[in-house]
Design a protein around this motif. Structure first.
Motif, PDB file in Angstrom:
ATOM      1  N   LYS A 150      48.837  39.960  40.830  1.00 20.62           N
ATOM      2  CA  LYS A 150      47.910  40.782  41.609  1.00 20.62           C
ATOM      3  C   LYS A 150      46.465  40.635  41.167  1.00 20.62           C
ATOM      4  O   LYS A 150      45.559  40.552  41.998  1.00 20.62           O
ATOM      5  N   ARG A 151      46.213  40.653  39.870  1.00 20.79           N
ATOM      6  CA  ARG A 151      44.855  40.592  39.337  1.00 20.79           C
ATOM      7  C   ARG A 151      44.755  39.481  38.299  1.00 20.79           C
ATOM      8  O   ARG A 151      45.691  39.251  37.533  1.00 20.79           O
ATOM      9  N   VAL A 198      34.991  50.589  40.312  1.00 21.79           N
ATOM     10  CA  VAL A 198      36.086  49.783  40.846  1.00 21.79           C
ATOM     11  C   VAL A 198      37.278  50.685  41.146  1.00 21.79           C
ATOM     12  O   VAL A 198      37.742  51.430  40.271  1.00 21.79           O
ATOM     13  N   THR A 199      37.779  50.622  42.362  1.00 16.00           N
ATOM     14  CA  THR A 199      38.939  51.400  42.752  1.00 16.00           C
ATOM     15  C   THR A 199      40.191  50.554  42.591  1.00 16.00           C
ATOM     16  O   THR A 199      40.266  49.444  43.134  1.00 16.00           O
ATOM     17  N   LEU A 200      41.156  51.057  41.837  1.00  8.99           N
ATOM     18  CA  LEU A 200      42.397  50.311  41.592  1.00  8.99           C
ATOM     19  C   LEU A 200      43.480  50.775  42.550  1.00  8.99           C
ATOM     20  O   LEU A 200      43.568  51.951  42.857  1.00  8.99           O
ATOM     21  N   TRP A 245      49.136  41.623  36.035  1.00  9.29           N
ATOM     22  CA  TRP A 245      47.738  41.330  35.761  1.00  9.29           C
ATOM     23  C   TRP A 245      47.696  40.182  34.763  1.00  9.29           C
ATOM     24  O   TRP A 245      48.338  40.246  33.710  1.00  9.29           O
ATOM     25  N   TRP A 303      35.649  37.674  45.392  1.00  9.33           N
ATOM     26  CA  TRP A 303      37.029  38.047  45.064  1.00  9.33           C
ATOM     27  C   TRP A 303      37.103  39.312  44.216  1.00  9.33           C
ATOM     28  O   TRP A 303      37.941  39.436  43.336  1.00  9.33           O
ATOM     29  N   HIS A 304      36.233  40.272  44.475  1.00 13.17           N
ATOM     30  CA  HIS A 304      36.242  41.498  43.680  1.00 13.17           C
ATOM     31  C   HIS A 304      37.551  42.277  43.820  1.00 13.17           C
ATOM     32  O   HIS A 304      37.882  43.089  42.952  1.00 13.17           O
ATOM     33  N   ASP A 305      38.284  42.029  44.882  1.00 16.46           N
ATOM     34  CA  ASP A 305      39.551  42.740  45.067  1.00 16.46           C
ATOM     35  C   ASP A 305      40.686  42.144  44.257  1.00 16.46           C
ATOM     36  O   ASP A 305      41.741  42.764  44.110  1.00 16.46           O
ATOM     37  N   ARG A 306      40.467  40.948  43.691  1.00 12.25           N
ATOM     38  CA  ARG A 306      41.557  40.267  42.978  1.00 12.25           C
ATOM     39  C   ARG A 306      41.212  39.860  41.556  1.00 12.25           C
ATOM     40  O   ARG A 306      42.116  39.727  40.720  1.00 12.25           O
TER      41      ARG A 306
END
Length: 266
Positions: free
Chosen positions: A40-41, A264-266, A9, A73-76
């Motif tokens: 990843k983030r 937010v699901t991690l 991250w 880009w909420h997934d990243r």
């Protein structure tokens, strides 16, 4: 040599170093670079043009740029709100707009006002109420700091007044040996190791003096390269368990309460 694979991250990212007139043009390129390096983030803050003392209209505009960039880009990617602590009431309103009622998950304080000033307490406390992350730029320059530029010693004063609030010491103070010592006795302070040359020893000293749980990886892209900043941790003479914490686990744990609150699901 094959490097161990960690969940990385990146605490410290900007929309710079790539071409594009809008964040929607720039962010995909930065994500492409992150993919190459197994990041990843990413956490982004500040839009452009940069201003050391933005008025409220300007920092709201920059935060809108960040919000727009994250929209695809909420997934990243995540974002922090850029504030000017010279404007306390307007900064508090921006925390509510961007964090309480928006998608951002923390604040970035740069060089507008030294964070040792007691007037920053209201900003820090409101962010903490929302479980937001607090990132304060710090530097100690032999040529002299900017008028509003905080040192790690300033941050230690802020941390002492707010001992239950986690705070990140950006850049480890630049002069990281001095910076680590300055915040060593402030257990609520972690150091961000991004944004200066990858000098050998920074990560080892951070782990030795603070513990691995208080050291957080960041790059400061595009002002710095991902590869040079990742090398600080990959090349450090510490355990893989400590590297795992620094690369991602510490920041993930710090951000988990606000991310859960936002669904937010991690």
């Amino acid at each position: 040599m094959k490097l161990p694979k960690f969940e990385i991250w990146d605490l410290h990212c900007h929309f710079s170093g790539v071409e594009g007139k809008t964040v929607d043009e720039r962010l995909p390129k930065l994500i492409e670079y992150a993919d190459r390096m197994n990041v990843k983030r990413l956490v982004f803050f500040m839009g452009w043009p940069w201003s050391t003392t933005p008025d409220p209209d300007e920092f709201r505009k920059q935060n809108d740029q960040v919000i727009q960039g994250l929209s695809h880009w909420h997934d990243r990617a995540f974002g922090f709100a850029y504030l000017n602590a010279q404007y306390v009431e307007e900064s508090l309103a921006e925390i509510d707009r961007c964090i309480a009622n928006g998608p951002l998950v923390g604040i970035k304080l740069w060089v507008s006002r030294r964070c040792g000033d007691e007037e920053l307490d209201a900003i820090v406390q409101r962010t903490a109420e929302l479980n937001g992350i607090i990132f304060q730029h710090t530097w100690s320059k032999v040529t002299g700091n900017l008028d509003g530029e905080s040192t790690p010693e300033d941050l230690a004063k802020l941390a002492k007044r707010n001992p239950d609030v986690p705070i990140i010491c950006g850049h480890s103070g630049g002069d990281w040996e001095r910076g680590i010592r300055a915040v060593r006795d402030s257990p609520n302070v972690s150091i961000g190791i991004g944004g200066f040359d990858p000098t050998a020893g920074i990560v080892e000293m951070g782990v030795r003096e603070l513990g691995a749980e208080r050291v957080i990886y960041g790059s400061d892209i595009g002002g710095r390269s991902l590869s040079s900043q990742l090398a600080k941790v990959y090349g450090a003479q510490i355990s893989d368990a400590a590297k795992e914490r620094i690369f991602g686990k510490n920041l993930r744990e710090m951000m988990t309460p606000i991310l859960k609150a936002k669904g937010v699901t991690l």
